[in-house]
Design an enzyme around this catalytic site. Structure first.
Site: not given
Ligand code: ME8
Length: 506
Positions: A21, A24, A129, A132, A147, A150, A300, A303
């Site tokens: 989304h 990302h 959670c 998270c 949480c 979420h 935020k 997903k």
């Molecule tokens: O946390 N605004 O994956 P994830 C800005 N797999 N950035 C956002 C966002 C938002 N609303 N939503 C997501 C994970 N992001 C783990 C990470 S790393 C070793 C493991 C971006 O799919 C932002 O960079 O939940 C956030 O930290 C990341 O997507 C989380 O993606």
């Protein structure tokens, strides 16, 4: 910046649970802009992005979809890879934690930390959670016991797990933060982490029993347990750089210059990860750059909450260059921000079509008309290196304040518009005015500003930059062989004026 003239940057690896989304997209574009900036300056860059493919969340989603877990992950990861293509992301590696070579390296890393005495087994009861992928204490939850990120009730988990002795690393982390004030940027995010260290760090559970969760990297020496997803996921940053496989490669790229992350995963990167690395005898990364959230109605975009915008749809509605520019110009790195199509449209008109696009078109039209389509020879020795703009631009990049870097560039563009309005080149071009020298000097200045602008916008809008170089009669790859401090337009170069950079949107 690395003295080695190399630069290793990583985005988080995203959970392969659903399609990517806007959140990302935002982080990935930030990383791409920084990677391209360093390449433009002549550094050798390694840029990693990818997918995180273990843990409860991934497993549950595959079950819900009634698909074989690996087949489900292959489908999901393909969407993230497609996002990198569609957004013109220049990553060198697309990492997937389900790769065997990653699993082997993660196990090797575990062994090092185990041998150091930082991993032990104990019985545990806790609130988990899945959103998270983290244990929570009562005080982390809202008044309804959910949480806050979420809006989900955490599961109560009771099992015998391996723990990582994070509590032993408080003093070392404190020292790290003290000696490296820019280890975590921006400052507010560093202070939050520092406060957590001051509160005291607790040991963290780093494995799950296979009867509860089988989808993970097996713990070395214990076939009944798999690694906790964060332990495995964080190690991706070193495995991609060659850890436990290619010493030479690893020496070249590690430590990473920067991990770019969203604020909700700051503590995993700024506290747990350095402690894990110290424990395993591996250098720690140079910097963690933490950005804010894109929000919808103050929450935020995520997903789990289901309030997401689809990157593939956005770039159907607006040119990709404009979207890349907009996100970094509109939302300051350290703040939360809102994505609005209305604002995107306004900035497209004001900054791009009427700003950069119009200036560029005007200058090239005048060169075509008044100097036969050739860059004129200036007679004066005016300084046209725009060092002050480069300084602000570079400082903006150093602090991840892309909005400031761009504002410095747009101030230069506005000054060029002002000079045109004041000097009225169309009057100078009248043979009766006998102002040929002045006209040539002015047009050379304006062309030089356009030339610098082509460099400045490259990280943000690579295809626009390429078009600008081409219309100036230059070639982008030849240009980037030059030292940025010595760039200068060669008088006599024949321009190739093309169509406007930013056509009016219908
Ligand atoms: O946390 N605004 O994956 P994830 C800005 N797999 N950035 C956002 C966002 C938002 N609303 N939503 C997501 C994970 N992001 C783990 C990470 S790393 C070793 C493991 C971006 O799919 C932002 O960079 O939940 C956030 O930290 C990341 O997507 C989380 O993606």
């Amino acid at each position: 910046m690395s003295k080695k003239n190399t630069f290793y940057i990583t985005s988080p690896i995203y959970y392969a649970t659903a399609a990517p989304h806007l959140g990302h997209m935002y982080t990935t574009i930030i990383c791409d802009v920084v990677a391209r900036y360093h390449r433009m300056l002549g550094h050798e860059v390694l840029f990693l992005t990818g997918t995180d493919e273990h843990g409860s969340k991934v497993y549950q989603k595959a079950q819900e979809a009634r698909k074989d877990t690996q087949a489900f992950l292959d489908e999901q990861a393909a969407k993230y890879e497609l996002m990198t293509d569609v957004l013109d992301i220049s990553n060198d590696i697309f990492m997937r934690t389900s790769y065997d070579w990653h699993k082997k390296a993660a196990q090797e890393f575990w062994k090092r930390s185990f041998e150091h005495g930082d991993i032990y087994k104990k019985k545990y009861t806790g609130l988990y959670c899945v959103g998270c992928e983290a244990f929570k204490t009562e005080k982390d939850l809202d008044e309804k016991g959910l949480c806050p990120d979420h809006k989900q009730k955490p599961e109560r988990i009771e099992e015998e797990n391996y723990f990582f002795r994070l509590s032993a690393y408080g003093a070392k982390l404190k020292k790290l933060f003290k000696e490296n004030p820019e280890f975590v940027i921006p400052e507010g995010k560093r202070k939050e982490m520092h406060a957590l260290i001051e509160e005291g760090l607790e040991d963290v559970s780093i494995s799950r029993h296979k009867s509860k969760l089988s989808w993970g990297v097996e713990v070395p020496g214990d076939s009944e347990q798999v690694m906790y997803v964060w332990f495995d996921a964080l190690t991706n940053y070193i495995t991609a750089a060659g850890y436990a496989q290619d010493e030479k490669k690893f020496k070249k790229w590690w430590p990473a210059d920067v991990h770019v992350v969203g604020k909700e995963i700051n503590r995993f990167h700024s506290l747990l990860w350095p402690a894990m690395l110290i424990s395993a005898g591996v250098d720690i990364p140079k910097q963690i750059a933490v950005h804010g959230w894109i929000t919808v109605d103050g929450q935020k975009m995520s997903k789990t909450l289901g309030n997401v915008l689809d990157p593939f749809e956005i770039v159907k509605q607006f040119p990709l260059s404009a979207v890349r520019y907009f996100m970094l110009r509109e939302i300051p790195f350290d703040s939360d921000g809102v994505f609005s199509f209305k604002r995107l449209g306004e900035r497209y008109e004001a900054d791009l079509a009427n700003g950069l696009g119009n200036l560029f078109y005007r200058v090239l039209s005048m060169i075509e008309k008044y100097t036969d389509g050739c860059i004129p020879q200036p007679s004066d020795d005016a300084v046209r290196t725009y060092e002050h703009v480069w300084k602000e631009y570079n400082e903006g990049f150093r602090a991840f304040r892309f909005d400031r870097a761009l504002e410095a560039v747009w101030a230069l563009l506005r000054s060029a518009d002002q000079v045109i309005n004041e000097e009225e080149p169309w009057k100078l071009a009248d043979p009766a005015a006998k102002q040929e020298v002045k006209l040539n000097n002015l047009l050379y200045t304006l062309a030089t500003i356009c030339h610098h602008a082509a460099w400045f916008v490259y990280p943000f809008m690579p295809s626009i930059s390429e078009a600008m170089f081409e219309q100036l009669g230059l070639n982008i790859s030849e240009e980037f062989k030059h030292d940025v401090k010595k760039i200068a337009l060669k008088p006599g170069t024949k321009i190739k004026k093309g169509s406007p950079l930013f056509p009016r949107l219908v």
